[in-house]
Scaffold this active site. Structure first.
Site, PDB file in Angstrom:
ATOM      1  N   TYR A 203     -82.943 -13.933  64.531  1.00  0.00           N
ATOM      2  CA  TYR A 203     -84.050 -14.569  63.829  1.00  0.00           C
ATOM      3  C   TYR A 203     -85.276 -14.575  64.743  1.00  0.00           C
ATOM      4  CZ  TYR A 203     -80.345 -16.383  60.748  1.00  0.00           C
ATOM      5  OH  TYR A 203     -79.272 -16.518  59.908  1.00  0.00           O
TER       6      TYR A 203
ATOM      7  N   HIS B 199     -72.204 -12.238  63.244  1.00  0.00           N
ATOM      8  CA  HIS B 199     -73.186 -12.271  62.160  1.00  0.00           C
ATOM      9  C   HIS B 199     -72.815 -11.344  61.008  1.00  0.00           C
ATOM     10  CE1 HIS B 199     -77.715 -13.305  61.581  1.00  0.00           C
ATOM     11  NE2 HIS B 199     -77.092 -13.308  60.442  1.00  0.00           N
TER      12      HIS B 199
ATOM     13  N   SER C  12     -78.042 -19.752  52.089  1.00  0.00           N
ATOM     14  CA  SER C  12     -78.871 -19.565  50.888  1.00  0.00           C
ATOM     15  C   SER C  12     -78.301 -20.339  49.695  1.00  0.00           C
ATOM     16  CB  SER C  12     -79.008 -18.079  50.545  1.00  0.00           C
ATOM     17  OG  SER C  12     -79.699 -17.383  51.553  1.00  0.00           O
ATOM     18  N   PRO C  13     -77.958 -21.630  49.891  1.00  0.00           N
ATOM     19  CA  PRO C  13     -77.372 -22.396  48.787  1.00  0.00           C
ATOM     20  C   PRO C  13     -78.367 -22.688  47.671  1.00  0.00           C
ATOM     21  CG  PRO C  13     -77.852 -23.849  50.613  1.00  0.00           C
ATOM     22  CD  PRO C  13     -78.110 -22.459  51.107  1.00  0.00           C
ATOM     23  N   LEU C  14     -79.658 -22.462  47.952  1.00  0.00           N
ATOM     24  CA  LEU C  14     -80.697 -22.665  46.939  1.00  0.00           C
ATOM     25  C   LEU C  14     -81.229 -21.336  46.419  1.00  0.00           C
ATOM     26  CD1 LEU C  14     -82.565 -25.644  48.644  1.00  0.00           C
ATOM     27  CD2 LEU C  14     -80.904 -25.727  46.777  1.00  0.00           C
ATOM     28  N   GLY C  15     -80.431 -20.285  46.565  1.00  0.00           N
ATOM     29  CA  GLY C  15     -80.829 -18.992  46.012  1.00  0.00           C
ATOM     30  C   GLY C  15     -82.128 -18.474  46.586  1.00  0.00           C
ATOM     31  N   ARG C  16     -82.323 -18.696  47.909  1.00  0.00           N
ATOM     32  CA  ARG C  16     -83.554 -18.291  48.596  1.00  0.00           C
ATOM     33  C   ARG C  16     -84.789 -18.909  47.944  1.00  0.00           C
ATOM     34  NH1 ARG C  16     -80.348 -13.604  48.705  1.00  0.00           N
ATOM     35  NH2 ARG C  16     -79.574 -13.220  50.808  1.00  0.00           N
TER      36      ARG C  16
END
Length: 328
Positions: A60, A127, A206-210
């Site tokens: 990152y 990763h 990404s639990p909020l769909g990005r």
């Protein structure tokens, strides 16, 4: 301050059941890297609210996100379960692809320890699976780092059932991190059953769909040129319109119960098991407050059924190159 977030165990590792993904503070999203002080305040607020699982990776930035997290955790290191990842950067001169060779891991872990300003990494993930290195060699090298005290627990990311079993046979795997949300249900059929059989925790990224499931994304014109969503299939053409309709249905449930769409998406994930600790990412204090409050949101059986019955999101989760690195 009393913790607002409950705790679960990833195998034998105690964590808050909502964590914080730090990637977007430095990498990949519109505005990343433009306000590090805001990001530090967000990490500090997460800790105040009882969040203990902080997630980063050497790639990152690269490297800058680990440095940021290290600064934010100065004098607060013992409050967190610190997770980072290796393998997307080759330290042995490989021209392309992931590198989880023992020699590369040795260089990677020393760099991460220095940037994070710590003497140990609590959860160290591969990763992406490296097709050029047998997983047994990779986990053998990680087991040596456990014995040396440089890492405490071993994790895998986007690994398939066969790789998980082979890795776990060498040294216990504490957690697997993969994309999982109302938009991405892939792990349910093949990966989650294996994790539960082997008592391995699951950390959805990404639990909020990005960002899609927060209800705030209405157009790709909201993204700048550095935003990896600009060429993501889920945010393109007809796929975008289909997925916008799904996000609106999540928002409808949120309106019924007096929560935000993002909180509903996280509450649905938490309802899938007490071995799941999602790591929604944000660099804003208000968002981390919203996300952690999802721990107190209760969905009825009818709401859970409605959400679970939503059709799949349209489009792959990554571009073609990204999809090739995932075991599903």
């Amino acid at each position: 301050m009393e913790d607002l977030v409950k705790h679960i165990r990833l195998r034998d590792l105690d964590v808050s059941r909502i964590g914080l993904g730090a990637m977007g503070m430095s990498h990949g999203y519109t505005g990343a890297g433009t306000d590090d002080e805001q990001s530090v305040r967000t990490i500090h607020r997460a800790l105040e609210l009882g969040v203990t699982l902080i997630d980063t990776a050497e790639v990152y930035g690269p490297y800058t996100n680990e440095e940021l997290v290290g600064r934010a955790l100065k004098d607060r290191r013992d409050q967190v379960v610190l997770a980072t990842k290796f393998g997307m950067i080759s330290h042995t001169g490989r021209p392309e692809g992931p590198d989880s060779s023992p020699a590369s891991i040795r260089t990677a872990v020393e760099g991460s320890l220095k940037r994070l300003d710590t003497d140990r990494i609590d959860l160290y993930y591969q990763h992406r699976v490296d097709p050029g290195t047998p997983i047994e060699e990779t986990v053998g090298a990680l087991a040596e780092l456990v014995a040396e005290g440089k890492i405490r627990h071993i994790g895998l990311s986007e690994a398939g059932p066969g790789t998980i079993r082979r890795a776990h046979a060498v040294h216990p795997v504490t957690a697997v991190q993969s994309e999982y949300s109302l938009f991405t249900r892939d792990p349910e059929a093949r990966v989650l059953p294996v994790l539960r059989e082997l008592n391995i925790g699951f950390v959805p990224f990404s639990p909020l769909g990005r960002g899609f499931l927060t209800g705030t994304i209405r157009s790709t014109e909201q993204f700048d040129s550095s935003d990896f969503r600009a060429d993501n299939p889920r945010f393109s053409g007809e796929n975008f319109q289909h997925n916008l309709h799904l996000a609106d249905q999540v928002a409808a449930v949120a309106a019924e119960i007096g929560a935000t769409p993002g909180q509903v998406a996280l509450a649905w994930l938490l309802a899938q098991g007490n071995d799941i600790a999602p790591i929604p990412g944000t660099r804003r204090v208000a968002r981390v407050e919203e996300n952690t409050a999802a721990d107190a949101v209760t969905l009825t059986d009818e709401h859970l059924a409605r959400l679970s019955a939503l059709p799949p999101a349209a489009g792959d989760t990554h571009n073609e190159a990204g999809m090739r690195m995932m075991e599903r």
